[in-house]
Each structure stands twice: as structure tokens, then as C-alpha cells.
Design an enzyme around this catalytic site. Structure first.
Site, PDB file in Angstrom:
ATOM      1  CE  LYS A 117      -1.051   3.954  10.888  1.00  0.00           C
ATOM      2  NZ  LYS A 117      -2.078   4.615  11.706  1.00  0.00           N
ATOM      3  CE  LYS A 199      -8.762   1.703   1.101  1.00  0.00           C
ATOM      4  NZ  LYS A 199      -8.938   1.484   2.522  1.00  0.00           N
ATOM      5  CE  LYS A 202      -6.995   9.892   4.153  1.00  0.00           C
ATOM      6  NZ  LYS A 202      -8.107  10.536   4.835  1.00  0.00           N
TER       7      LYS A 202
END
Ligand code: TRP
Length: 337
Positions: A117, A199, A202
Site C-alpha cells: 500500500k 482475484k 471491487k
């Protein structure tokens, strides 16, 4: 919540950064629904965790509320489980501070998600990003949870939660239940419809890669028609056929049939017919969820009542642990007893 002393506590949470995808639903939430009968379940909307990334306030609030309603629509029963907003329970932030003082910087820097991140959001590497797993530990430990269903990406965070719990238990004498990961038997990973090696996420920018739980029937079917498939014509789950395998898994998770049964059902059929059948099965499954979601969002007072009641109940549960922790570590109790 119907609290049953004989049953273990299970804890999980989901970030309200977006509404649910089919991947979240089949991969996690469907399982949350099942677990309600076996455990005392606490399920949180992890809105404080989502603040590590700057959120647009109005949009953030609307999404969090909508996700809360969506979870109920999926079958999280407010009478069985405690579904609540993390930010409604101050003890999460309070316990986090104590846990931060018992977590080494080196441990926190080592988290792969922190490293990832920090690279992805290089312009906003804030302290919250580093403390993220400590807040997660606070979530879990506050309710003395024994079991935590998490995906692969959160395993390391659960590991650090356990390390912190064990460390504090050794230092101050048993305070926390040490949580274990809850491994789901079966339960396929749902992959992107456009890239079956990744995967379903969203945050994917390709709208055709992801099925949203709120997608209408036509949209669902269109997305499945466009799903990427593999070479050959056989409908079988095999390593060299990631696209078809993903569709078979989705079909199996949606209908309750096994993958082997699905393979048999589509033997000799073409990819086109198969993709349409998967799309229809998913659309049929989502239709009642969509309808219930819309109904709940309209019935504001019903939702507000659940939010208020669950907030109260969760705060009471969390405070029991917080009082215990404060006492064990030597803070003066509020009533000085
Ligand atoms: N970090 C988790 C995720 O992004 C969400 C989460 C927050 C969580 N607190 C938790 C999961 C506690 C399990 C237990 O998926």
C-alpha cells in the site's frame, strides 16, 4: 444478538470502500451467513480501516450505509449476529492505542500489505496505514474472538494479532483469547471475469471484470457473456483452463451443485450456452438480494433502529474487555474501585 455461552465467538469485518461484488458474496459473506448458526458472530463494517485512504465524505457515508443494508439483505440476521459499524464503538480506537504500545515498529513495517500500500499510495503513506493491523487486532481481541474467517491477504494481519495477544497475555496475565484463523472448507476463490488469473476485486477499473451484487439481470448476463474463456471447447475445471474453471466455480457456489455435477450438466455444450446458463443462475440468485437491499434502504427507520440497537449492544460487549485491559495494565478505574 442471541448470545450463547456454549458457542465460540467468531469475528470478521469488511471495509465499506465499495459495495459488494459477487466475489465478496460467494467468497466470504455467504459463509458469514452460514456461520451465524454455529457461533456468536460479530460482523463489522470496518469504516475506520477505510480511512487510511482519503474518502469523499458523502459518498463514503452512503456506501457504508448501503453495505450495511446489503449484508442484511444477504442474510446476516440482526437478531442472530451483531452487525455494527466499527466507528460506533470507541473501544476499538482506545484498545488500539494500548496495543500500539505493545507492537514493535519492526513488526508493523514487515507487513506485506503495508509495503504494497505504501507503494501504491506513495503520496499518502500515513501512520494509519502502518497501524492498520493493530486496529485489526483491537477489533478481534475486544470481543475475545476465538475464530476469524479471513482471506489469504489478511492472514499475516491475523498472525500479528495473535502475536500481540500472546505478548500481552504473558506480560499481564491472561487478558485475551488468542484467535485462530477460520479456514473454510470448500469455498472457491472467485476470479475476475476478464482475467481469471486475478482475484475479482471491487477496485478493478474494468467494469466487465466484476459482477456487483446490485447489478440487474441484463447487466449480469451481459458480463457473463463477455467473460474470458480458454482454448478448446471442453467445459471442465482444469489448471490450463482458468476461465472455465472460474465459471464452473461460480456456477457451483451459486447453485449448490458440485463442480463435477456442473461438468456433467454441460458436457457436449458450447461455451456460449454455458456462459449464458451461469449468468442466469447468478442473476436469479441475486434478484431477491437486490430487492431486499432496495427495500431496506427505503425503510430508513427500520435500518436506523438496527444500527442504534446494535451499536449499544456492541459497545457494552467491547467495554467489558476494555475495562479488564485498563485494569490489568494499571490504569486507575473510573469508579476508583
Ligand atoms: N482488513 C480486513 C480486510 O480488508 C477487514 C477487517 C478489519 C477485518 N478488521 C478485521 C477482518 C478483523 C477480520 C477481522 O479485508
Amino acid at each position: 444478538m442471541i448470545y450463547n455461552k456454549e458457542k465460540k465467538v467468531l469475528y470478521s469485518a469488511i471495509q465499506p470502500t465499495n459495495l459488494m461484488t459477487l466475489g465478496n458474496y460467494l467468497g466470504a459473506i455467504k459463509n458469514w451467513v452460514k456461520l451465524q448458526d454455529e457461533y456468536n458472530c460479530f460482523y463489522a463494517i470496518a469504516d475506520l480501516h477505510a480511512l487510511t485512504v482519503t474518502q469523499e465524505p458523502a459518498d463514503f457515508r452512503a456506501k457504508a450505509l448501503s453495505l450495511f443494508a446489503q449484508l442484511i439483505a444477504c442474510g446476516i440476521d440482526p437478531d442472530k449476529s451483531l452487525l455494527y459499524f466499527q466507528s460506533h464503538v470507541p473501544a476499538h480506537a482506545e484498545l488500539q492505542w494500548v496495543l500500539c504500545c505493545n507492537t514493535y515498529l519492526g513488526e508493523a513495517y514487515r507487513m506485506t500489505q503495508f509495503k504494497d500500500k505504501s507503494q501504491k499510495h506513495a503520496e499518502n503513506v500515513n501512520v494509519g496505514l502502518l497501524a492498520y493491523p493493530v486496529l485489526m487486532a483491537a477489533d478481534i481481541l475486544l470481543y475475545q474472538a476465538s475464530l476469524v474467517p479471513v482471506g489469504q491477504d489478511q492472514k499475516q494481519h491475523l498472525e500479528i494479532s495473535r502475536d500481540i495477544a500472546i505478548r500481552m497475555n504473558n506480560k499481564y496475565g491472561g487478558i485475551f483469547t488468542v484467535p485462530e484463523p477460520y479456514i473454510t472448507v470448500g469455498g472457491a476463490r472467485i476470479m475476475s471475469l476478464q482475467n481469471p488469473e486475478a482475484k475479482m476485486s471491487k477496485s478493478d477499473t474494468d467494469v466487465n471484470a466484476t459482477v456487483e451484487l446490485s447489478d440487474d439481470k441484463d447487466t449480469v448476463i451481459r458480463k457473463f457473456k463477455r467473460a474470458v474463456t480458454d482454448c478448446g471447447a471442453e467445459i471442465v475445471a482444469r489448471e490450463d483452463k482458468p476461465g472455465i474453471t472460474n465459471l464452473l466455480n461460480i456456477y457451483s457456489e451459486t447453485t449448490g451443485k458440485t463442480v463435477a455435477e456442473a461438468e456433467k450438466e454441460f458436457e457436449g455444450k458450447g461455451y456460449g450456452d454455458f456462459k449464458l446458463a451461469v449468468g442466469e443462475a447468478v442473476a436469479d440468485k441475486l434478484a431477491p438480494v437486490r430487492a431486499e437491499h432496495a427495500r431496506l434502504l427505503k425503510e430508513k427507520s427500520v435500518l436506523s433502529d438496527i444500527i442504534r440497537k446494535n451499536g449499544l449492544e456492541t459497545r457494552a460487549a467491547a467495554d467489558r474487555t476494555l475495562v479488564k485491559v485498563y485494569k490489568k495494565i494499571g490504569l486507575v478505574p473510573k469508579d476508583n474501585k
